[in-house]
Scaffold this motif. Structure first.
Motif, PDB file in Angstrom:
ATOM      1  N   VAL A 259      -4.913  -3.846  -6.263  1.00 41.58           N
ATOM      2  CA  VAL A 259      -4.142  -4.317  -4.854  1.00 41.58           C
ATOM      3  C   VAL A 259      -4.051  -5.826  -4.966  1.00 41.58           C
ATOM      4  O   VAL A 259      -3.258  -6.596  -4.638  1.00 41.58           O
ATOM      5  CB  VAL A 259      -5.001  -3.895  -3.981  1.00 41.58           C
ATOM      6  CG1 VAL A 259      -4.181  -4.237  -2.389  1.00 41.58           C
ATOM      7  CG2 VAL A 259      -4.763  -2.241  -3.776  1.00 41.58           C
TER       8      VAL A 259
ATOM      9  N   ARG B  69      -0.129   1.297 -11.692  1.00 40.63           N
ATOM     10  CA  ARG B  69      -0.412   0.445 -10.284  1.00 40.63           C
ATOM     11  C   ARG B  69      -1.350  -0.586 -11.238  1.00 40.63           C
ATOM     12  O   ARG B  69      -2.568  -0.094 -11.604  1.00 40.63           O
ATOM     13  CB  ARG B  69      -0.673   1.507  -9.188  1.00 40.63           C
ATOM     14  CG  ARG B  69       0.068   2.204  -8.548  1.00 40.63           C
ATOM     15  CD  ARG B  69       0.987   1.261  -7.637  1.00 40.63           C
ATOM     16  NE  ARG B  69       0.425   0.378  -6.916  1.00 40.63           N
ATOM     17  CZ  ARG B  69       0.345   0.916  -5.612  1.00 40.63           C
ATOM     18  NH1 ARG B  69       0.773   1.975  -5.105  1.00 40.63           N
ATOM     19  NH2 ARG B  69      -0.081  -0.115  -4.630  1.00 40.63           N
TER      20      ARG B  69
ATOM     21  N   GLU C  72       0.821  -1.133  -0.136  1.00 39.81           N
ATOM     22  CA  GLU C  72      -0.004   0.160  -0.038  1.00 39.81           C
ATOM     23  C   GLU C  72       0.831   1.270   0.079  1.00 39.81           C
ATOM     24  O   GLU C  72       0.418   2.243  -0.633  1.00 39.81           O
ATOM     25  CB  GLU C  72      -1.043   0.054   1.280  1.00 39.81           C
ATOM     26  CG  GLU C  72      -1.945   1.239   1.296  1.00 39.81           C
ATOM     27  CD  GLU C  72      -2.942   0.763   0.196  1.00 39.81           C
ATOM     28  OE1 GLU C  72      -3.598   1.894  -0.247  1.00 39.81           O
ATOM     29  OE2 GLU C  72      -3.259  -0.420  -0.307  1.00 39.81           O
TER      30      GLU C  72
END
Length: 424
Positions: free
Chosen positions: A334, A331, A303
């Motif tokens: 996640v 990115r 993170e």
């Protein structure tokens, strides 16, 4: 020199270099496409001959072999498309060699028919488009250099514009410079556009037919759903075991020590202090194990520092000398970054425990809509993805996201663990 002036002078140069590089890259792949177009031309000729022979009954025997040739040529184009960032999966696994089965296969399966349609387009349009950049480049070089050689060739031998205009004076040589510059500009601008036009039929026709791909997709999703459920159950068992065997036992110890300390306070307060100290140590150990379990679910470093920083931190903790090369444009989600992180973590764990390697290298690339992860070591090799192993669990999580994982580890090494995860 002021910084602003230097930047303004450097920017056009960089743009020019980038234009030349793009044009050369597109020209290279267009010429390679022209090579497959020549093969496609031979394939189309063979199909025509076999088709004519089928009219008299002889060509049916050759149908299986010629379909194999068609598939081989189409597979070469699929490899070229994959190298260009357009992965195209083969629509069929095998081609029957027996004549009746081959004829039935051609009639029932749309895959070979789509390959034949692509061959007809590529053998004509693809060949012309593939050779056009070479013509533009050769015209540009010839006409830009015309002032250097026009006077040394026989009269009427120096021509421009494909031989339609003769250069027999310095005025004509100057016009050759102008036309050569036009050819050069066309060579800079057109090859990338021509390359997109050349690969478009292959992207559309060499992929599986939508109906066939849909059924295969349903089967693949059923398998990956089962793998995802298994991976989820394994992860839950791991977390439950970590909490039960670690933090829970320590908290039970804290409760026992706290009860003993209370009784000691009533009898002999001096004996309560060691018990409270042990209880405090157990609480601290339990907190450390809880933090470890939380980090194993989703590392906080992902993170804060992203995938590149997390992998660099992971490599720094590895006892084996590890080099990390991460080239990710943006990115990823996640969940995908976590899978990539744990893939590298498990591979480095195996490097440390089993390989006997001295060095390891981690390479992460974003190739189109895919995240490609490679972990290579110079160890003894022999690694396999066994049932119940850490790599098997990682593979299940990767396949649950429509990815794939391969291990290449011959005896004597090197070992390469490769994972490809869609991240579009």
């Amino acid at each position: 020199m002021p910084v602003g002036d230097a930047v303004r002078r450097t920017a056009p140069r960089e743009k020019a270099v980038a234009a030349v590089r793009n044009a050369a890259h597109a020209t290279k792949w267009l010429v390679l496409g022209a090579g497959t177009a020549v093969l496609a031309l031979f394939g189309v000729s063979a199909l025509i001959v076999v088709g004519l022979l089928c009219l008299v009954g002889i060509g049916v025997v050759l149908l299986g072999p010629v379909l194999t040739v068609v598939r081989s040529i189409a597979d070469l184009e699929r490899r070229r498309l994959s190298a260009l960032g357009h992965p195209v999966r083969s629509p069929y696994s095998h081609i029957p060699t027996e004549s009746r089965e081959a004829w039935r296969f051609l009639r029932s399966d749309p895959g070979p028919r789509r390959d034949i349609a692509w061959m007809c387009i590529h053998a004509t349009f693809g060949l012309v488009v593939g050779l056009l950049p070479l013509e533009l480049l050769s015209n540009a070089v010839e006409e830009l250099s015309a002032p250097l050689w026009w006077s040394s060739v026989p009269s009427g031998g120096a021509t421009i514009l494909g031989g339609f205009v003769t250069v027999d004076s310095w005025d004509g040589a100057r016009w050759a410079l102008v036309t050569g510059l036009c050819w050069a500009i066309l060579w800079f601008a057109l090859p990338p556009l021509l390359l997109r036009a050349q690969v478009a039929p292959g992207i559309r026709l060499l992929a599986p037919h939508p109906d066939v791909d849909l059924s295969a997709r349903v089967a693949a999703l059923t398998a990956t759903r089962a793998a995802a459920l298994d991976a989820h159950a394994v992860e839950l068992r791991r977390i439950e075991r970590a909490l039960h065997d670690g933090a829970q036992n320590r908290l039970v110890t804290v409760a026992v020590l706290t009860g003993a300390a209370r009784q000691a306070l009533a009898r002999d307060p001096s004996t309560a202090d060691p018990l409270l100290e042990r209880a405090q140590q157990s609480v601290e150990a339990a907190l450390a194990e809880l933090r470890s379990v939380v980090r194993s679910i989703l590392p906080p470093v992902l993170e804060s520092d992203g995938l590149s920083g997390a992998l660099s931190a992971l490599a720094a903790q590895c006892p084996v000398e590890t080099r990390v090369d991460t080239r990710v444009i943006s990115r990823c989600p996640v969940a995908l970054e976590a899978i990539a992180y744990y893939t590298v973590a498990e591979a480095l764990t195996n490097v440390t425990r089993h390989s006997g390697a001295r060095r390891a290298e981690v390479r992460v690339r974003q190739r189109g809509d895919e995240l490609v992860i490679e972990v290579e070591d110079d160890g003894s090799g022999g690694a396999v993805i066994g049932h119940g192993s850490g790599l098997a669990g990682i593979r299940g999580r990767i396949e649950a996201h429509d990815g794939a994982m391969r291990v290449h580890s011959p005896a004597g090494g090197p070992t390469i663990v490769e994972a490809v995860i869609p991240c579009g």
